[in-house]
Design an enzyme around this catalytic site. Sequence first.
Site, PDB file in Angstrom:
ATOM      1  N   HIS A 197      29.581 -29.552 -12.095  1.00  0.00           N
ATOM      2  CA  HIS A 197      29.929 -30.526 -13.136  1.00  0.00           C
ATOM      3  C   HIS A 197      31.441 -30.722 -13.194  1.00  0.00           C
ATOM      4  O   HIS A 197      31.926 -31.861 -13.269  1.00  0.00           O
ATOM      5  CB  HIS A 197      29.406 -30.041 -14.491  1.00  0.00           C
ATOM      6  CG  HIS A 197      29.892 -30.852 -15.655  1.00  0.00           C
ATOM      7  ND1 HIS A 197      29.168 -31.878 -16.218  1.00  0.00           N
ATOM      8  CD2 HIS A 197      31.056 -30.779 -16.373  1.00  0.00           C
ATOM      9  CE1 HIS A 197      29.855 -32.408 -17.214  1.00  0.00           C
ATOM     10  NE2 HIS A 197      31.006 -31.753 -17.331  1.00  0.00           N
ATOM     11  N   GLU A 198      32.199 -29.632 -13.185  1.00  0.00           N
ATOM     12  CA  GLU A 198      33.655 -29.742 -13.252  1.00  0.00           C
ATOM     13  C   GLU A 198      34.217 -30.392 -11.993  1.00  0.00           C
ATOM     14  O   GLU A 198      35.150 -31.204 -12.064  1.00  0.00           O
ATOM     15  CB  GLU A 198      34.278 -28.359 -13.473  1.00  0.00           C
ATOM     16  CG  GLU A 198      33.879 -27.688 -14.778  1.00  0.00           C
ATOM     17  CD  GLU A 198      34.128 -28.571 -15.997  1.00  0.00           C
ATOM     18  OE1 GLU A 198      35.081 -29.385 -15.964  1.00  0.00           O
ATOM     19  OE2 GLU A 198      33.377 -28.468 -16.975  1.00  0.00           O
TER      20      GLU A 198
END
Length: 281
Positions: free
Chosen positions: A130-131
């Site tokens: 996600h990051e």
Amino acid sequence: MNNLKVWLLMAALSAILVLIGGAIGGKSGALLFFLISLGMNLFSYYYSDKVAISMTRSRPVSEEEAPGLYDVVRRLTKRAGLPMPRLYITPSPQPNAFATGRNPAHSAVAVTEGLLRLLNQSELEGVLAHELAHIKNRDVLIGTIAAAFAGAITMISNIVQWGAFFGMGQDDEEGGGGSFIASLLLALIAPVAAMIIQLAISRSREYLADETGARMAGNSGGLANALLKLDSAARRIPMQVNPAASHLFIVNPLSGESIARLFSTHPPISERVKRLNAMAI
């Protein structure tokens, strides 16, 4: 599109600083703060990632300290065609993570101590993906600049309000009334800055990062399970973090606090999990 939003954000936050300068010192104050805002624009573009790292008290972590973390990030970046970001550890028992930097070549990912203790391998991969998705989608610059400017505006507002407080004994001719009026104006600055942050950082970017990250990891269930764990922990375990930087994290680190709602740009966890489960990867 994100580059345009970066310039619009810089212009809007610069205007707020000019208003602060005008409230403090009239035309000369406005001019001074305009020049300050120009310097801040340059500084925030090149060094806002360092500001975000400093605001969260994160420290660099070596591969010897966290070989598993490096292994996961290296594997995901290779899959996504991204350069390896700098990795940091944030000293907090609350499980959370964020990404920062001005572009993929100058990026960083930070995870908390609590996150490394709580999540299993699949969940950790989901969070890190996600990051990295934020980096791949070039969301991180606008979020980091917003954090740097909001922090600076808050600091300046606090300084001026303290000055007005200690100057309350002066009469209007000595400028006491003007200082008090300036402090009242500055009390309105934080909500305005927060609103700009909310407009600049669309919740749709979080949904997109969830989707991109799930595809990058090849598993939507890991991120979905991680979000549920992180949200639950954030409500139980406090995190000492500047509210201006709260929007950088994968889940709101200030859950339950009234100021969290002011700066919140996070979509509901339930909706994020629902969308991830519907992907069925």
